[in-house]
Motif scaffolding. Sequence first.
Motif, short mmCIF file in Angstrom:
data_model
loop_
_atom_site.label_atom_id
_atom_site.label_comp_id
_atom_site.label_asym_id
_atom_site.label_seq_id
_atom_site.Cartn_x
_atom_site.Cartn_y
_atom_site.Cartn_z
N LYS A 178 72.54 72.01 -82.92
CA LYS A 178 72.50 72.75 -81.65
C LYS A 178 73.42 72.13 -80.59
O LYS A 178 73.75 72.78 -79.62
CB LYS A 178 71.07 72.79 -81.12
N PHE A 179 73.80 70.87 -80.79
CA PHE A 179 74.61 70.18 -79.78
C PHE A 179 75.91 70.92 -79.43
O PHE A 179 76.22 71.05 -78.25
CB PHE A 179 74.91 68.75 -80.24
N PRO A 180 76.68 71.41 -80.40
CA PRO A 180 77.92 72.12 -80.04
C PRO A 180 77.64 73.36 -79.17
O PRO A 180 78.42 73.68 -78.27
CB PRO A 180 78.53 72.52 -81.38
N PHE A 181 76.52 74.01 -79.40
CA PHE A 181 76.18 75.19 -78.58
C PHE A 181 75.83 74.79 -77.15
O PHE A 181 76.23 75.45 -76.20
CB PHE A 181 75.04 75.98 -79.23
N PHE A 182 75.08 73.68 -77.02
CA PHE A 182 74.75 73.19 -75.68
C PHE A 182 76.01 72.73 -74.95
O PHE A 182 76.18 73.01 -73.76
CB PHE A 182 73.73 72.05 -75.75
N LEU A 183 76.89 72.03 -75.65
CA LEU A 183 78.14 71.57 -75.05
C LEU A 183 79.00 72.75 -74.63
O LEU A 183 79.54 72.78 -73.51
CB LEU A 183 78.90 70.67 -76.02
N THR A 184 79.10 73.74 -75.49
CA THR A 184 79.87 74.94 -75.16
C THR A 184 79.27 75.65 -73.95
O THR A 184 79.99 76.07 -73.04
CB THR A 184 79.92 75.90 -76.37
N GLY A 185 77.96 75.75 -73.93
CA GLY A 185 77.29 76.38 -72.79
C GLY A 185 77.53 75.63 -71.50
O GLY A 185 77.80 76.23 -70.46
N VAL A 220 80.09 73.62 -70.77
CA VAL A 220 81.49 73.81 -70.38
C VAL A 220 81.68 75.19 -69.75
O VAL A 220 82.37 75.33 -68.72
CB VAL A 220 82.43 73.60 -71.59
N LEU A 221 81.08 76.20 -70.32
CA LEU A 221 81.21 77.55 -69.77
C LEU A 221 80.60 77.66 -68.37
O LEU A 221 81.16 78.32 -67.49
CB LEU A 221 80.59 78.58 -70.71
N VAL A 222 79.48 76.99 -68.15
CA VAL A 222 78.86 76.99 -66.81
C VAL A 222 79.78 76.28 -65.81
O VAL A 222 79.99 76.77 -64.69
CB VAL A 222 77.46 76.34 -66.86
N VAL A 223 80.34 75.13 -66.19
CA VAL A 223 81.25 74.41 -65.30
C VAL A 223 82.48 75.26 -64.98
O VAL A 223 82.91 75.35 -63.82
CB VAL A 223 81.66 73.04 -65.91
N VAL A 224 83.06 75.91 -65.97
CA VAL A 224 84.23 76.77 -65.76
C VAL A 224 83.86 77.93 -64.83
O VAL A 224 84.62 78.28 -63.93
CB VAL A 224 84.79 77.27 -67.12
N ALA A 225 82.70 78.53 -65.03
CA ALA A 225 82.27 79.65 -64.18
C ALA A 225 82.08 79.19 -62.73
O ALA A 225 82.49 79.89 -61.80
CB ALA A 225 80.99 80.25 -64.72
#
Length: 163
Positions: free
Chosen positions: A10-17, A19-24
């Motif tokens: 699940k770690f890659p999904f949390f990391l991706t999430g 990063v997406l929140v920071v970018v947003a």
Amino acid sequence: MSSRKSSSGKFPFFLTGFVLVVVAIYCGYWVWMSGVIKQGALDWVDDQRAMGREVSYSDLSVGGFPFRFVLEAENPILGDPDMQSRWEGDQLQMIAMSWNLHHIMVRTPGANFLSLPDLEPFTLTASSKSIASLRIEDGYLRRFGLTFPEAEAITETGRQFTL
């Protein structure tokens, strides 16, 4: 063992999430700040006009996403009847990096017409590498630098100067 494998998967999904929140959030900041910058420029124009100065342009926009803010005025004119001075340019660019809004770089690509008291009006064309650098702190200009690697001035009577 299988429970450990599923949690590490699940770690890659949390990391991706994350990063997406920071970018947003950053994109939201950039859009909001570009609006603040444009409104600040419009307020400055109104203030100058209220003081009797001439300020005009054909278009005013903010660009430079994602790492900088570039306020661009097309065909700007600045004039002060009290000082008998006037500047007209093809374009005015004010550039600030998104992480340092106190350092502003100013460019005026193309031809710049200047009319100053007691001087013959002239057109100044600077190289594309010409730039002014301003550092503003606490509302005061703290540093000013000007780089003119090459510039050419022509007066209305045809006299030519190269810097």
